[in-house]
Design an enzyme around this catalytic site. Structure first.
Site, PDB file in Angstrom:
ATOM      1  N   ASP A  50     -12.880  -8.227   4.126  1.00 31.13           N
ATOM      2  CA  ASP A  50     -14.122  -8.158   3.337  1.00 31.13           C
ATOM      3  C   ASP A  50     -14.754  -9.547   3.250  1.00 31.13           C
ATOM      4  O   ASP A  50     -15.971  -9.711   3.357  1.00 31.13           O
ATOM      5  CB  ASP A  50     -13.846  -7.660   1.907  1.00 31.13           C
ATOM      6  CG  ASP A  50     -14.075  -6.166   1.755  1.00 31.13           C
ATOM      7  OD1 ASP A  50     -13.875  -5.451   2.754  1.00 31.13           O
ATOM      8  OD2 ASP A  50     -14.446  -5.722   0.664  1.00 31.13           O
ATOM      9  N   ASP A  67      -3.758 -17.994   0.852  1.00 33.15           N
ATOM     10  CA  ASP A  67      -4.727 -18.678  -0.016  1.00 33.15           C
ATOM     11  C   ASP A  67      -5.513 -19.717   0.779  1.00 33.15           C
ATOM     12  O   ASP A  67      -6.736 -19.833   0.662  1.00 33.15           O
ATOM     13  CB  ASP A  67      -4.033 -19.301  -1.241  1.00 33.15           C
ATOM     14  CG  ASP A  67      -2.806 -20.132  -0.896  1.00 33.15           C
ATOM     15  OD1 ASP A  67      -2.319 -20.067   0.259  1.00 33.15           O
ATOM     16  OD2 ASP A  67      -2.328 -20.869  -1.779  1.00 33.15           O
ATOM     17  N   TYR A 123       0.817  -1.212   0.000  1.00 30.19           N
ATOM     18  CA  TYR A 123       0.000   0.000   0.000  1.00 30.19           C
ATOM     19  C   TYR A 123       0.855   1.267   0.000  1.00 30.19           C
ATOM     20  O   TYR A 123       0.483   2.259  -0.602  1.00 30.19           O
ATOM     21  CB  TYR A 123      -0.890   0.037   1.244  1.00 30.19           C
ATOM     22  CG  TYR A 123      -2.266  -0.545   1.056  1.00 30.19           C
ATOM     23  CD1 TYR A 123      -2.434  -1.875   0.728  1.00 30.19           C
ATOM     24  CD2 TYR A 123      -3.392   0.245   1.228  1.00 30.19           C
ATOM     25  CE1 TYR A 123      -3.700  -2.410   0.583  1.00 30.19           C
ATOM     26  CE2 TYR A 123      -4.665  -0.279   1.086  1.00 30.19           C
ATOM     27  CZ  TYR A 123      -4.815  -1.603   0.761  1.00 30.19           C
ATOM     28  OH  TYR A 123      -6.059  -2.125   0.616  1.00 30.19           O
ATOM     29  N   LYS A 157       2.317 -15.250   3.149  1.00 26.25           N
ATOM     30  CA  LYS A 157       2.570 -16.022   1.927  1.00 26.25           C
ATOM     31  C   LYS A 157       4.062 -16.340   1.917  1.00 26.25           C
ATOM     32  O   LYS A 157       4.789 -16.014   0.967  1.00 26.25           O
ATOM     33  CB  LYS A 157       2.117 -15.206   0.698  1.00 26.25           C
ATOM     34  CG  LYS A 157       2.123 -15.957  -0.621  1.00 26.25           C
ATOM     35  CD  LYS A 157       1.067 -17.037  -0.749  1.00 26.25           C
ATOM     36  CE  LYS A 157       1.249 -17.823  -2.035  1.00 26.25           C
ATOM     37  NZ  LYS A 157       0.360 -19.011  -2.121  1.00 26.25           N
ATOM     38  N   ASP A 190      -6.881  -6.516   3.967  1.00 26.12           N
ATOM     39  CA  ASP A 190      -7.944  -5.821   3.226  1.00 26.12           C
ATOM     40  C   ASP A 190      -8.882  -6.861   2.609  1.00 26.12           C
ATOM     41  O   ASP A 190     -10.111  -6.776   2.737  1.00 26.12           O
ATOM     42  CB  ASP A 190      -7.312  -4.959   2.126  1.00 26.12           C
ATOM     43  CG  ASP A 190      -8.354  -4.243   1.281  1.00 26.12           C
ATOM     44  OD1 ASP A 190      -9.303  -3.684   1.873  1.00 26.12           O
ATOM     45  OD2 ASP A 190      -8.236  -4.257   0.046  1.00 26.12           O
TER      46      ASP A 190
HETATM   47  C1  IPM Z   1     -10.673  -0.592   3.550  1.00 33.30           C
HETATM   48  C2  IPM Z   1     -10.813   0.015   2.188  1.00 33.30           C
HETATM   49  C3  IPM Z   1      -9.604   0.900   1.925  1.00 33.30           C
HETATM   50  C4  IPM Z   1      -8.371   0.018   1.939  1.00 33.30           C
HETATM   51  C5  IPM Z   1      -9.686   1.736   0.634  1.00 33.30           C
HETATM   52  C6  IPM Z   1     -10.904   2.623   0.630  1.00 33.30           C
HETATM   53  C7  IPM Z   1      -8.442   2.535   0.394  1.00 33.30           C
HETATM   54  O1  IPM Z   1     -10.968  -0.972   1.221  1.00 33.30           O
HETATM   55  O2  IPM Z   1     -10.617   0.161   4.535  1.00 33.30           O
HETATM   56  O3  IPM Z   1     -10.633  -1.815   3.648  1.00 33.30           O
HETATM   57  O4  IPM Z   1      -8.036  -0.604   0.933  1.00 33.30           O
HETATM   58  O5  IPM Z   1      -7.745  -0.071   2.989  1.00 33.30           O
HETATM   59 MG    MG Z   2     -11.146  -2.917   2.015  1.00 37.23          MG
END
Ligand code: IPM
Ligand code: MG
Length: 352
Positions: free
Chosen positions: A246, A218, A136, A186, A242
């Site tokens: 999700d 993975d 990042y 990884k 990240d």
């Molecule tokens: C998160 C989001 C952010 C990230 C984006 C909006 C930059 O996806 O907070 O998970 O990738 O960290």
């Molecule tokens: Mg995110």
């Protein structure tokens, strides 16, 4: 108690509005809210997604309540002017390196998951994601090779101290939970990950009461849908965290209910300075329609009271009020219901 309120883009302002109503209902002595512009909204007003005035407010505050950033109209902008730079910039500027993303299935909402309900109901995990390093924040660019082809590149790296400090956060979190920590990397392919793993093992010596395991990313993605109940605390780098966070949020089926905290080492007179935001994004498709579920934003405010102000009792009250509203059938569209933003806010406020 200075709270910076950065609502941002899309549904951010609507859901933040409800979270602020909930905070005001608690009538906390000395609470001061200071608004600031972030994201596409800030770019429109000031030409930058994270103006200096906003950074100043963030520095002066004890905690930040953050909505969301992201705006398709900004897709054409140079990267440093895109809305996402607001949240990335604040994480870096304030050294908020530890992102806590808990995921649990809410009682009565087991049928929302796309997993089998009996699998999903086992989920009670915390993802501890590193936020200040990795690919990042490495150097990046697009270069032209000798043969004329364009090549995009992003540098992945972790310094040992960056790994050590997030490992400590994760081990301490595990001590406060079931005492199990799984470090995800990884290491079979990446040097960055091998160093990560070595340092996590070094830090483990200080936490003999925590059971440490390692998993390749993975496999972790697969295990999260196969048997998510096996995880207690997961610690991982910025990029893997990240993605996995999700995924974990969808495993419980209600991303509109999940809050997160981003913490550093700055102590205020009240607690640890932090930034609190829902996991969901700016949802531009439903912005401005009064449809968004503000519960994740409200629960982010509860996390803020707990971590940044030491107000455990008030945090628990908010969480209980959200649970009561849900139990009374007040559900947003994301939960298969039809309650609007305001109605959900009202229900939580009256439950309080
Ligand atoms: C998160 C989001 C952010 C990230 C984006 C909006 C930059 O996806 O907070 O998970 O990738 O960290
Ligand atoms: Mg995110």
């Amino acid at each position: 108690m200075k709270i910076a309120v950065f609502a941002g883009d899309g549904i951010g302002p609507e859901v933040v509005h409800e979270a602020v109503r909930v905070l005001e209902k608690l009538d906390l002595p000395g609470m001061e809210l200071i608004e600031g512009d972030v994201g596409g909204a800030a770019w429109r007003k000031h030409g930058h997604p994270l103006p200096q005035a906003t950074i100043d407010i963030a520095h002066a505050a004890d905690a930040i309540l953050f909505g969301s950033v992201g705006d398709f109209d900004c897709d054409h902008l140079e990267r440093h002017l895109r809305p996402e730079q607001a949240i990335l910039g604040l994480r870096k500027e304030l050294t908020l390196f530890a992102n806590l993303r808990p995921a649990t299935v809410f009682k009565g909402l087991e049928d929302l998951t796309t997993l089998r309900a009996e699998v999903a109901s086992q989920i009670d995990l915390l993802i501890v994601r590193e936020l200040n390093g990795d690919v990042y924040f490495g150097e990046k660019g697009v270069r032209t090779l000798d043969d004329g082809r364009r090549q995009g590149w992003d540098m992945m790296s972790y310094a040992e101290d960056e790994v050590r400090r997030i490992a400590h956060v994760a081990f301490r979190a595990a001590q406060g939970r079931q005492g199990r920590l799984c470090s995800v990397d990884k290491a079979n392919v990446l040097e960055t990950s091998q160093l990560w793993r070595d340092v996590v093992i070094e830090v483990a010596a200080e936490y003999p009461d925590v059971e440490l395991s390692h998993m390749y990313v993975d496999n972790a993605a697969m295990q999260l849908v196969k048997n998510p109940g096996q995880f207690d605390v997961v610690v991982t780098g910025n990029l893997f965290g990240d993605i996995l966070s999700d995924q974990a949020s969808m495993c419980v089926g209600s991303i509109g209910l999940l809050a997160s905290a981003s913490l550093g080492e700055t102590q205020t007179q009240y607690g640890t300075k932090g930034l609190y935001e829902p996991i969901h994004g700016s949802a531009p498709d439903i912005a401005g329609q009064g449809k968004a579920n503000p519960m994740a934003q409200i629960l982010s405010a509860a996390m803020m009271l707990r971590h940044s102000f030491g107000l455990e009792e008030q945090a628990a009250r908010i969480e209980k009020a959200v649970a009561t509203a849900l139990a009374n059938g007040v559900k947003g569209g994301d939960l298969g219901g039809s309650a609007g933003t305001r109605e959900i806010g009202d229900a939580v406020v009256s439950a309080l």
